[in-house]
Enzyme design. Sequence first.
Site, PDB file in Angstrom:
ATOM      1  N   HIS A   1      -3.965   6.143   2.667  1.00 15.99           N
ATOM      2  CA  HIS A   1      -4.689   4.907   2.388  1.00 15.99           C
ATOM      3  C   HIS A   1      -4.131   3.725   3.172  1.00 15.99           C
ATOM      4  O   HIS A   1      -4.874   2.944   3.769  1.00 15.99           O
ATOM      5  CB  HIS A   1      -4.637   4.612   0.889  1.00 15.99           C
TER       6      HIS A   1
ATOM      7  N   SER B   1     -11.654  -1.628  -0.917  1.00 15.58           N
ATOM      8  CA  SER B   1     -10.393  -1.624  -0.170  1.00 15.58           C
ATOM      9  C   SER B   1     -10.646  -1.957   1.291  1.00 15.58           C
ATOM     10  O   SER B   1      -9.976  -2.810   1.884  1.00 15.58           O
ATOM     11  CB  SER B   1      -9.720  -0.249  -0.270  1.00 15.58           C
TER      12      SER B   1
ATOM     13  N   ASP C   1       0.841  -1.188   0.000  1.00 17.00           N
ATOM     14  CA  ASP C   1       0.000   0.000   0.000  1.00 17.00           C
ATOM     15  C   ASP C   1       0.883   1.247   0.000  1.00 17.00           C
ATOM     16  O   ASP C   1       1.983   1.209  -0.569  1.00 17.00           O
ATOM     17  CB  ASP C   1      -0.931  -0.036   1.229  1.00 17.00           C
TER      18      ASP C   1
END
Length: 586
Positions: free
Chosen positions: A177, A377, A140
């Site tokens: 994120h 996600s 990520d």
Amino acid sequence: MLAAVAAAAGGATAAPAHASTPVSAPSGTEDVIVSGQPGALSQVEAAVRAAHGTVRSTLPVIAGVSARVPAAAVAQLRQAPGVRAVTEDAHGHLMAVDPTLGYDVQKDPGSLFLAAQVVHANTVWGKGVTGKGVDVALIDSGVAPVQGLTSGNVVVGPDLSFESQSPALVGKDTFGHGTHMGSIIVGRDAAATGSVYAKADSHQFVGIAPDARLVSIKVAASDGAADVSQVIAAIGWVAQHAHTDGFNIKVLNLSYGTNSAQDPSVDPLDYAVEQAWKAGVTVVVSGGNDGTTHPALADPANDPMVVAVGADDPNGDPAVGNDTIPDFSQHGTALRSVDVVAPGVHVLGLRLPNGSIDQDNPGARVGSRFFRGSGTSQAAAVVSGIAALYASKYPTATPDQIKDALKKNADSPTYTKKLFTGLGVPNADKMLGYKPNPLAVQAGVASGLGSLDAARGGSYVTDGVSTLTGEVDIFGRPWNPGAWALATGTGTAWSGGSWLGTTFTGGALGADGNWTQAAWTATDWNSRSWRDSGWDSRSWRDSGWDSRSWRDSDWTSLSWRSAGWDSVSWRTGGWSDASWADASWS
């Protein structure tokens, strides 16, 4: 859902319900809360007006409104485009905001404790299964040392991002994120017992597998920029290091995907995840968030071997029967659909203060610590946590057996097409009593001999002058699919910190317990076939890290890329706050 959710989102403590006397709705009308699909606030407002109602206040955190509508129009309003639910506005009954966390742990529709109830993780915690002994790899944007990720269960792995060449940014999330995903999987304010985690009044933030350990592999920079070859290299690193250097990586969370139309049988991204799977790593992949226009699964969720995850909307209720599937969730086709779904709407995870998405979406903040987001996600992160719980209970379970357990012990929403839900929402408690099935065996389909450029799916990194396209990797080297596939399949693509013979990262864990970093030397990338002078995260961007890849509708799809984002702010004022001082990164 109550109108008072707006106060909860700001982290304020609710006033007593009897502080004022509510005014009842006139006869023939009803006061309601209309919650919307992620990003559909304008549609919700239009639907209320079309029903001859009045918007009394907007509630951005649920993409909804408080409204007064004709009683006869409520049923019609529930069917309007963009509307998620219509519920009574129970005046005066404010949410019981936890004074420590800043939101109602049991009633907020995005509470991770509610998500844990939906998948029965809290029941499993109470039985002493918390993920201990299992490592979960997260490819990520890195993770930040915010409260909830600083209690000793995070390892900063290799940094393969453009920011790896800036010592101040190595391994650190500048986007937001990765921090959000990591918190959903293994977040915890403090190490405790399972019985404490399972308490709704513990006043602590708890992820799905709070005692699992997160191994963070950073590939995305502050604007989300990363090439598919970086992701492929990261997956290969996980496969080769799953059981070396003290790691026990049993699960890989990949909340990423491209719009590649290349057949999975030749696609290199599909081949990469299959090799990780064969190395004993259960690969959990988000299905994609372009469901309204592109129902087929993203790459590599389209690979039949991995666990493909769609988003589920619990509608504020732990029971699965009334759950729905949000429109954005890519569900797949009859040939390859999602395997399971999990909570993925308005999910509360840890916030990266001053991060790119945080700055662009202040309305998604909840209190000072949390950020609200929706997408496959988040759903994939929930399932990764469940997989870690099962692997903790059954440490010899293979990826095929873990996938089998997820699917065979799922609860299905009553009124939703099976194509949209796969086998349903995994029930961690049922899984606990389901021993690994020795007959659960899959065969891979991918050769990896296809096009690297096709795997990008039209998503390219650029420094503003040149764009990385064609059959070349991140260092501008010609892509040799046969040589790469052979090296990956035999576990030799990585040697120390070199990938396919080029220095990419450090070669071992450092004294601090995190992975070391190495410089990308001039001979590694200078004078290559694309521009070599722009290795500055200020200029790197990738339009693919938007709705096709990392979209999360509580922060709009455009905010997943920001050509104007300047990493200088991460080196100066952006990190000057006491809580983000250099010492806190040690």
